[in-house]
Design an enzyme around this catalytic site. Structure first.
Site, PDB file in Angstrom:
ATOM      1  N   GLU A 310       0.829  -1.215   0.000  1.00  0.00           N
ATOM      2  CA  GLU A 310       0.000   0.000   0.000  1.00  0.00           C
ATOM      3  C   GLU A 310       0.857   1.256   0.000  1.00  0.00           C
ATOM      4  O   GLU A 310       0.822   2.044   0.953  1.00  0.00           O
ATOM      5  CB  GLU A 310      -0.889   0.011   1.253  1.00  0.00           C
ATOM      6  N   PRO A 311       1.645   1.493  -1.044  1.00  0.00           N
ATOM      7  CA  PRO A 311       2.470   2.696  -1.047  1.00  0.00           C
ATOM      8  C   PRO A 311       1.629   3.955  -1.292  1.00  0.00           C
ATOM      9  O   PRO A 311       0.755   3.959  -2.150  1.00  0.00           O
ATOM     10  CB  PRO A 311       3.427   2.461  -2.233  1.00  0.00           C
ATOM     11  N   GLY A 312       1.872   4.984  -0.510  1.00  0.00           N
ATOM     12  CA  GLY A 312       1.214   6.271  -0.737  1.00  0.00           C
ATOM     13  C   GLY A 312       2.248   7.300  -1.139  1.00  0.00           C
ATOM     14  O   GLY A 312       2.336   7.743  -2.286  1.00  0.00           O
ATOM     15  N   ARG A 313       3.116   7.620  -0.182  1.00  0.00           N
ATOM     16  CA  ARG A 313       4.149   8.634  -0.394  1.00  0.00           C
ATOM     17  C   ARG A 313       5.019   8.339  -1.622  1.00  0.00           C
ATOM     18  O   ARG A 313       5.344   9.248  -2.389  1.00  0.00           O
ATOM     19  CB  ARG A 313       5.033   8.686   0.853  1.00  0.00           C
ATOM     20  N   TYR A 354       6.619  17.178  12.266  1.00  0.00           N
ATOM     21  CA  TYR A 354       7.615  16.099  12.389  1.00  0.00           C
ATOM     22  C   TYR A 354       9.055  16.600  12.275  1.00  0.00           C
ATOM     23  O   TYR A 354       9.979  15.783  12.256  1.00  0.00           O
ATOM     24  CB  TYR A 354       7.431  15.051  11.274  1.00  0.00           C
ATOM     25  N   CYS A 381       0.746  32.682  11.845  1.00  0.00           N
ATOM     26  CA  CYS A 381       1.059  33.423  13.058  1.00  0.00           C
ATOM     27  C   CYS A 381       1.700  32.557  14.118  1.00  0.00           C
ATOM     28  O   CYS A 381       1.216  32.480  15.254  1.00  0.00           O
ATOM     29  CB  CYS A 381      -0.232  34.050  13.572  1.00  0.00           C
ATOM     30  N   GLU A 382       2.748  31.856  13.748  1.00  0.00           N
ATOM     31  CA  GLU A 382       3.486  31.035  14.708  1.00  0.00           C
ATOM     32  C   GLU A 382       4.956  31.065  14.337  1.00  0.00           C
ATOM     33  O   GLU A 382       5.295  30.933  13.149  1.00  0.00           O
ATOM     34  CB  GLU A 382       3.017  29.564  14.651  1.00  0.00           C
ATOM     35  N   TYR A 411       1.017  14.000   1.790  1.00  0.00           N
ATOM     36  CA  TYR A 411       0.802  14.464   3.169  1.00  0.00           C
ATOM     37  C   TYR A 411       1.038  15.957   3.343  1.00  0.00           C
ATOM     38  O   TYR A 411       1.414  16.407   4.416  1.00  0.00           O
ATOM     39  CB  TYR A 411       1.659  13.659   4.156  1.00  0.00           C
TER      40      TYR A 411
HETATM   41  N1  LLP Z   1      -1.348   1.819   4.655  1.00  0.00           N
HETATM   42  C1  LLP Z   1      -1.784   2.235   5.864  1.00  0.00           C
HETATM   43  C2  LLP Z   1      -2.661   1.381   6.639  1.00  0.00           C
HETATM   44  C3  LLP Z   1      -1.375   3.484   6.341  1.00  0.00           C
HETATM   45  O1  LLP Z   1      -1.785   3.894   7.530  1.00  0.00           O
HETATM   46  C4  LLP Z   1      -0.517   4.283   5.556  1.00  0.00           C
HETATM   47  C5  LLP Z   1      -0.069   5.587   6.040  1.00  0.00           C
HETATM   48  C6  LLP Z   1      -0.121   3.813   4.300  1.00  0.00           C
HETATM   49  C7  LLP Z   1      -0.549   2.567   3.885  1.00  0.00           C
HETATM   50  C8  LLP Z   1       0.754   4.585   3.363  1.00  0.00           C
HETATM   51  O2  LLP Z   1       1.987   4.895   3.921  1.00  0.00           O
HETATM   52  P1  LLP Z   1       3.090   5.615   3.004  1.00  0.00           P
HETATM   53  O3  LLP Z   1       3.479   4.622   1.938  1.00  0.00           O
HETATM   54  O4  LLP Z   1       2.477   6.817   2.407  1.00  0.00           O
HETATM   55  O5  LLP Z   1       4.179   5.938   3.945  1.00  0.00           O
HETATM   56  N2  LLP Z   1       1.538  12.236   7.683  1.00  0.00           N
HETATM   57  C9  LLP Z   1       2.726  11.418   7.823  1.00  0.00           C
HETATM   58  C10 LLP Z   1       2.524  10.031   7.254  1.00  0.00           C
HETATM   59  C11 LLP Z   1       1.345   9.309   7.830  1.00  0.00           C
HETATM   60  C12 LLP Z   1       1.154   7.943   7.237  1.00  0.00           C
HETATM   61  C13 LLP Z   1      -0.138   7.361   7.691  1.00  0.00           C
HETATM   62  N3  LLP Z   1      -0.403   6.069   7.181  1.00  0.00           N
HETATM   63  C14 LLP Z   1       3.889  12.122   7.146  1.00  0.00           C
HETATM   64  O6  LLP Z   1       3.678  13.154   6.515  1.00  0.00           O
HETATM   65  O7  LLP Z   1       5.009  11.671   7.234  1.00  0.00           O
END
Ligand code: LLP
Length: 454
Positions: A310-313, A354, A381-382, A411
């Site tokens: 499940e890649p997002g980033r 972060y 304003c921070e 993100y």
């Molecule tokens: N699968 C599940 C169940 C997740 O909770 C997440 C991310 C992903 C897949 C995708 O993860 P990725 O491949 O994108 O790392 N806001 C934070 C990242 C939060 C990730 C939350 N879950 C940041 O900006 O670093």
């Protein structure tokens, strides 16, 4: 504050963007090319030109970079199911692109699910996540016939079972907690003990959830899920998690006589934000995870389940560049210089949340000035609203200049806020030299439209 010019610290040594593409180790999209007058092309579109046309702050999303990254996953893991994690960034175009590239979608709210469904995203390729799914969300998922739901709480099991649709059991995964530390910040380490996600393997909670799901005839347990954390750059944590998940699959086989056919390792694949940052090597990940899964399953006498990732980033982040206009430059008496831009923590909360570090460069003007360490600060304003600490930028940076921040696709907009009623930026897609507006800028009228009383 004095107005004396900033001291030059050293000559320019920003990694050069070349006409044949970004150098190895670069955080810029593969299509980034320098052009005359300090212009930088992405997807064949000049960033300075896009900023003039659409205004700033602006997020420029390179469609081919998204598609190419989606394809790279399918090539590296041809037997696996690849689900794009919508939480990184979702809009209708993004859903279309990943669907067209053959990926599925991981959604974690009714909002993400409904947006995807409205684009015609194939529901059987959607997986619903969430540690707090409302009864309405479960009903919606069932009504839309999503392919899978990851169970992350005992209460979901009878709720979901009660939503049975005749002859079509809901496929579910059980989200387990393997207790493997990984990820760039404590806030995103979701695979370790002591936080809210998943059923711990140790102590038997995961086994109990499995028992309960298997006792429901209207649910079909297809496998186990875990998500370790985010911005992980090493393969080892995934291998450790595999050991624990495969051992649990083996216990389930021994106890219930079933071999579960799927194993979802979540996402978390790290990318480069700055030149030379380490990223997760996809080919290495694919080879070692696949081999390790086969070997561990053989050890336990199991046939290897189908892998889900499940890649997002890793799909979205490198595809976007954020553009900001410099509104003011202040030279502090202590030698610090602040360049304040027209965006900030409302479009990118990651540095404040972060401590995330970013690259930034001047575009749209050539500067022969030496570089100086400049803090690129937001407009909010921070004092903590700093987008890039000690950026190496030309010492003659001035109001009106345009700054570009790469690796801005994940993100940032998905976590953007309405702070100070600044409004969220516009998003344009670029491809083959053409730019098209995907999301318009949020206006004060949008905020006012939600007010229904006074
Ligand atoms: N699968 C599940 C169940 C997740 O909770 C997440 C991310 C992903 C897949 C995708 O993860 P990725 O491949 O994108 O790392 N806001 C934070 C990242 C939060 C990730 C939350 N879950 C940041 O900006 O670093």
């Amino acid at each position: 504050m004095s107005q004396t010019p900033v001291a030059a610290v050293r000559p320019a040594r920003l990694p050069v963007l070349r006409s044949d593409g970004p150098p190895v180790g670069s955080p810029w999209p593969a299509s980034a090319r320098p052009a005359s007058g300090g212009e930088l092309l992405v997807g064949g579109v000049g960033l300075a030109e896009a900023a003039d046309r659409f205004g700033t702050p602006l997020y420029v999303l390179d469609e081919d970079e998204v598609r190419q990254r989606a394809r790279a996953y399918r090539t590296a893991l041809p037997q696996a199911q690849v689900l794009y994690a919508a939480k990184a960034f979702l809009c209708s175009a993004m859903a279309d692109w990943v669907a067209e590239e053959g990926l599925g979608l991981d959604v974690c709210s009714a909002g993400e699910l409904r947006l995807a469904a409205a684009t015609g995203f194939p529901p059987e390729r959607i997986l619903l996540h969430g540690n707090a799914k409302s009864p309405e969300e479960l009903r919606l998922a069932r009504r839309l016939r999503v392919g899978r739901i990851a169970i992350d709480g005992l209460a979901e099991i009878p709720r979901l079972a009660a939503l049975a649709i005749a002859d079509t059991p809901q496929r579910v995964l059980v989200r387990v907690l393997p207790d493997v530390p990984a990820g760039h910040h404590a806030a995103v380490r979701t695979g370790v003990a002591g936080q809210k996600f998943g059923f711990p393997i140790d102590g038997g909670d995961a086994a109990e959830a499995v028992d309960r799901v298997l006792a429901q005839p209207s649910l079909r347990l297809t496998g186990l899920h875990c998500h370790l954390g985010s911005q992980i750059t090493e393969v080892e944590p995934y291998l450790t998690a595999l050991d624990r998940l495969v051992a649990l699959l083996s216990e389930i086989r021994d106890r219930h006589g079933v071999e579960l056919p799927e194993l979802d390792l979540g996402g978390g694949h790290g990318v480069r934000y700055r030149h030379g940052d380490q990223e997760l090597d996809l080919a290495d990940f694919a080879a070692r995870v696949t081999a390790h899964l086969a070997a561990r399953c053989a050890d336990h006498g199991l046939s290897a389940p189908r892998l889900i990732v499940e890649p997002g980033r890793a799909i979205a982040a490198p595809a976007a560049v954020a553009l900001y206009r410099v509104l003011s430059v202040k030279h502090g008496t202590d030698g610090r210089t602040f360049a304040a831009v027209d965006g900030g923590m409302s479009d990118n909360p990651r540095p404040a949340l972060y401590g995330s570090r970013y690259a930034v460069r001047l575009v749209g003007r050539n500067s022969g000035a030496p570089t100086a360490a400049i803090d690129v600060v937001g407009r909010h304003c921070e004092a903590g609203d700093v987008l890039v600490h000690s950026a190496e930028l030309p010492a003659d940076l001035r109001p009106g200049d345009l700054l570009a921040v790469p690796a801005a696709g994940a993100y940032q907009l998905s976590m953007a806020s309405g702070y100070n009623l600044v409004g969220r930026p516009a998003v344009v897609a670029v491809r083959d030299g053409r730019a098209r507006l995907l999301i318009r800028r949020e206006t004060v009228e949008d905020f006012q439209a939600r007010e229904v009383g006074r």
